[in-house]
Design a protein around this motif. Structure first.
Motif, mmCIF file in Angstrom:
data_model
loop_
_atom_site.group_PDB
_atom_site.id
_atom_site.type_symbol
_atom_site.label_atom_id
_atom_site.label_comp_id
_atom_site.label_asym_id
_atom_site.label_seq_id
_atom_site.Cartn_x
_atom_site.Cartn_y
_atom_site.Cartn_z
ATOM 1 N N GLY A 132 35.884 46.239 31.828
ATOM 2 C CA GLY A 132 37.281 45.901 31.581
ATOM 3 C C GLY A 132 37.822 46.624 30.362
ATOM 4 O O GLY A 132 37.077 46.943 29.431
ATOM 5 N N ILE A 133 39.121 46.909 30.376
ATOM 6 C CA ILE A 133 39.821 47.511 29.243
ATOM 7 C C ILE A 133 41.009 46.613 28.917
ATOM 8 O O ILE A 133 41.796 46.264 29.799
ATOM 9 C CB ILE A 133 40.314 48.932 29.568
ATOM 10 C CG1 ILE A 133 39.131 49.838 29.929
ATOM 11 C CG2 ILE A 133 41.097 49.513 28.402
ATOM 12 C CD1 ILE A 133 39.560 51.224 30.384
ATOM 13 N N SER A 134 41.138 46.226 27.653
ATOM 14 C CA SER A 134 42.196 45.302 27.270
ATOM 15 C C SER A 134 42.880 45.775 25.996
ATOM 16 O O SER A 134 42.242 46.350 25.109
ATOM 17 C CB SER A 134 41.620 43.897 27.056
ATOM 18 O OG SER A 134 42.614 43.023 26.560
ATOM 19 N N ASN B 70 34.611 34.544 29.254
ATOM 20 C CA ASN B 70 33.717 35.214 30.192
ATOM 21 C C ASN B 70 34.359 36.448 30.823
ATOM 22 O O ASN B 70 33.879 36.956 31.828
ATOM 23 C CB ASN B 70 33.290 34.227 31.295
ATOM 24 C CG ASN B 70 31.999 34.650 31.967
ATOM 25 O OD1 ASN B 70 31.122 35.245 31.332
ATOM 26 N ND2 ASN B 70 31.881 34.359 33.252
ATOM 27 N N TRP B 71 35.452 36.926 30.228
ATOM 28 C CA TRP B 71 36.165 38.090 30.776
ATOM 29 C C TRP B 71 35.366 39.359 30.512
ATOM 30 O O TRP B 71 34.766 39.497 29.432
ATOM 31 C CB TRP B 71 37.532 38.192 30.096
ATOM 32 C CG TRP B 71 38.426 39.287 30.626
ATOM 33 C CD1 TRP B 71 39.309 39.189 31.631
ATOM 34 C CD2 TRP B 71 38.509 40.634 30.144
ATOM 35 N NE1 TRP B 71 39.955 40.386 31.830
ATOM 36 C CE2 TRP B 71 39.478 41.303 30.922
ATOM 37 C CE3 TRP B 71 37.848 41.356 29.143
ATOM 38 C CZ2 TRP B 71 39.814 42.637 30.734
ATOM 39 C CZ3 TRP B 71 38.173 42.683 28.951
ATOM 40 C CH2 TRP B 71 39.158 43.321 29.744
ATOM 41 N N ASN C 93 36.798 38.400 39.957
ATOM 42 C CA ASN C 93 35.890 38.693 41.066
ATOM 43 C C ASN C 93 36.240 39.971 41.821
ATOM 44 O O ASN C 93 37.410 40.347 41.948
ATOM 45 C CB ASN C 93 35.888 37.523 42.059
ATOM 46 C CG ASN C 93 35.304 36.262 41.442
ATOM 47 O OD1 ASN C 93 34.429 36.327 40.576
ATOM 48 N ND2 ASN C 93 35.796 35.106 41.881
ATOM 49 N N ASN C 94 35.199 40.618 42.314
ATOM 50 C CA ASN C 94 35.296 41.693 43.311
ATOM 51 C C ASN C 94 36.106 42.902 42.852
ATOM 52 O O ASN C 94 36.757 43.570 43.650
ATOM 53 C CB ASN C 94 35.895 41.155 44.623
ATOM 54 C CG ASN C 94 35.058 40.047 45.228
ATOM 55 O OD1 ASN C 94 33.832 40.071 45.138
ATOM 56 N ND2 ASN C 94 35.715 39.063 45.825
ATOM 57 N N GLY C 95 36.049 43.204 41.566
ATOM 58 C CA GLY C 95 36.741 44.384 41.069
ATOM 59 C C GLY C 95 35.764 45.423 40.554
ATOM 60 O O GLY C 95 34.591 45.137 40.300
ATOM 61 N N LEU D 135 41.993 45.904 34.015
ATOM 62 C CA LEU D 135 42.893 46.331 32.951
ATOM 63 C C LEU D 135 43.749 45.138 32.557
ATOM 64 O O LEU D 135 44.353 44.492 33.413
ATOM 65 C CB LEU D 135 43.782 47.486 33.416
ATOM 66 C CG LEU D 135 43.064 48.727 33.954
ATOM 67 C CD1 LEU D 135 44.084 49.768 34.402
ATOM 68 C CD2 LEU D 135 42.132 49.319 32.902
ATOM 69 N N GLU D 136 43.818 44.848 31.276
ATOM 70 C CA GLU D 136 44.517 43.649 30.821
ATOM 71 C C GLU D 136 45.481 44.011 29.695
ATOM 72 O O GLU D 136 45.112 44.674 28.720
ATOM 73 C CB GLU D 136 43.511 42.615 30.321
ATOM 74 C CG GLU D 136 44.080 41.220 30.160
ATOM 75 C CD GLU D 136 44.160 40.471 31.482
ATOM 76 O OE1 GLU D 136 45.141 39.734 31.674
ATOM 77 O OE2 GLU D 136 43.245 40.622 32.307
#
Length: 271
Positions: free
Chosen positions: A195-197, A206-207, A212-214, A218-219
């Motif tokens: 993930g990129i935030s 828990n991010w 799910n299923n990615g 991107l946040e």
């Protein structure tokens, strides 16, 4: 003597300008600039009278009225049964419109007087025709468009026929249509591991594992995801494009997918 000659010449020129009738066509446009294959478009142009002498209608038949003849190519009016439903614009009401499907031609017969221009007020108006594309054409051989010609009335005096014919053509693009389905809600989901935030802290403890299923998450609360942008002409500069590659075409104003050896706009169409 010299002053008298100048005055006489000026009077003659002014008199000729006042008597000459001078309708014309300008600003031919196709919207959008690249037409979707089988999609809708607008063919538009401006009509004007560049003379102080107005164009007057008569009750002596069509030959005594200005005629606007629009020959369509790879397109038909959106409403062929009632052609007036397909034609708008500030001067559309000045003509009676008909459509000949055999020649794919729209004809407008002048039914209202068209004023002459003044030194401060031009005499001009727009015609817009809603059409549907009927055939594909390549960028190298654009064939979707129209020719507009003016036929002067039989009563025309010193009619200036310059600029009484214009044409414009563009090409078409096949749009990839897709359908979306409801997400799978049964079985064991897979967690997203990357993930990129831009947030100062993650949305959850828990991010991104709780998404799910990615493949990647991107946040952001104030940023967007921007894909590579190109004009249509620049697409040929991409070396060795591969199936599934995505770009944003700034000319066609759409997200494009490289599929089956061609760049095509992606559009959701089923739900």
């Amino acid at each position: 003597m010299f002053k008298k000659i100048i005055i006489i010449i000026g009077i003659v020129l002014l008199g000729n300008w006042a008597k000459a009738q001078d309708p014309g066509v300008s600003d031919v446009v196709i919207t959008p600039g690249v037409v979707e294959s089988g999609g809708n478009a607008t063919f538009s142009f401006n009509l004007y009278n560049a003379s102080s002498t107005g164009l007057t209608t008569w009750s002596s038949g069509d030959s005594f009225a200005l005629q606007v003849i629009v020959s369509l190519s790879d397109a038909v009016p959106s409403d062929t049964s009632t052609i007036s439903n397909s034609i708008t614009g500030t001067w559309s009401g000045k003509f009676d419109w008909s459509y000949d499907s055999g020649s794919n031609t729209i004809t407008g017969i002048q039914k209202e007087d068209i004023a002459g221009e003044t030194l401060t007020v031009p005499s001009a108006g727009s015609i817009e025709i809603a059409v549907e594309n009927t055939a594909e054409s390549a960028q190298s051989d654009p064939n979707c468009g129209f020719i507009v010609n003016l036929t002067p009335p039989a009563t025309a005096v010193s009619m200036n026929l310059d600029d009484d014919s214009k044409n414009i053509y563009t090409y078409t693009e096949v749009v990839v249509t897709t359908c979306s389905k409801s997400p799978l809600t049964t079985g064991t989901p897979e967690v997203t591991k990357a993930g990129i935030s831009t947030l100062s802290q993650t949305p959850t403890d828990n991010w991104p594992l709780d998404v799910n299923n990615g493949f990647i998450v991107l946040e952001s609360t104030n940023k967007g995801f921007v894909v590579t942008r190109h004009t249509t002409a620049e697409l040929s500069n991409i070396e060795n494009p591969i199936e599934g590659m995505l770009i944003y075409d700034t000319t066609a104003k759409c997200l494009k997918l490289y599929k089956n050896g061609a760049w095509t706009c992606v559009k959701k169409s089923c739900n």
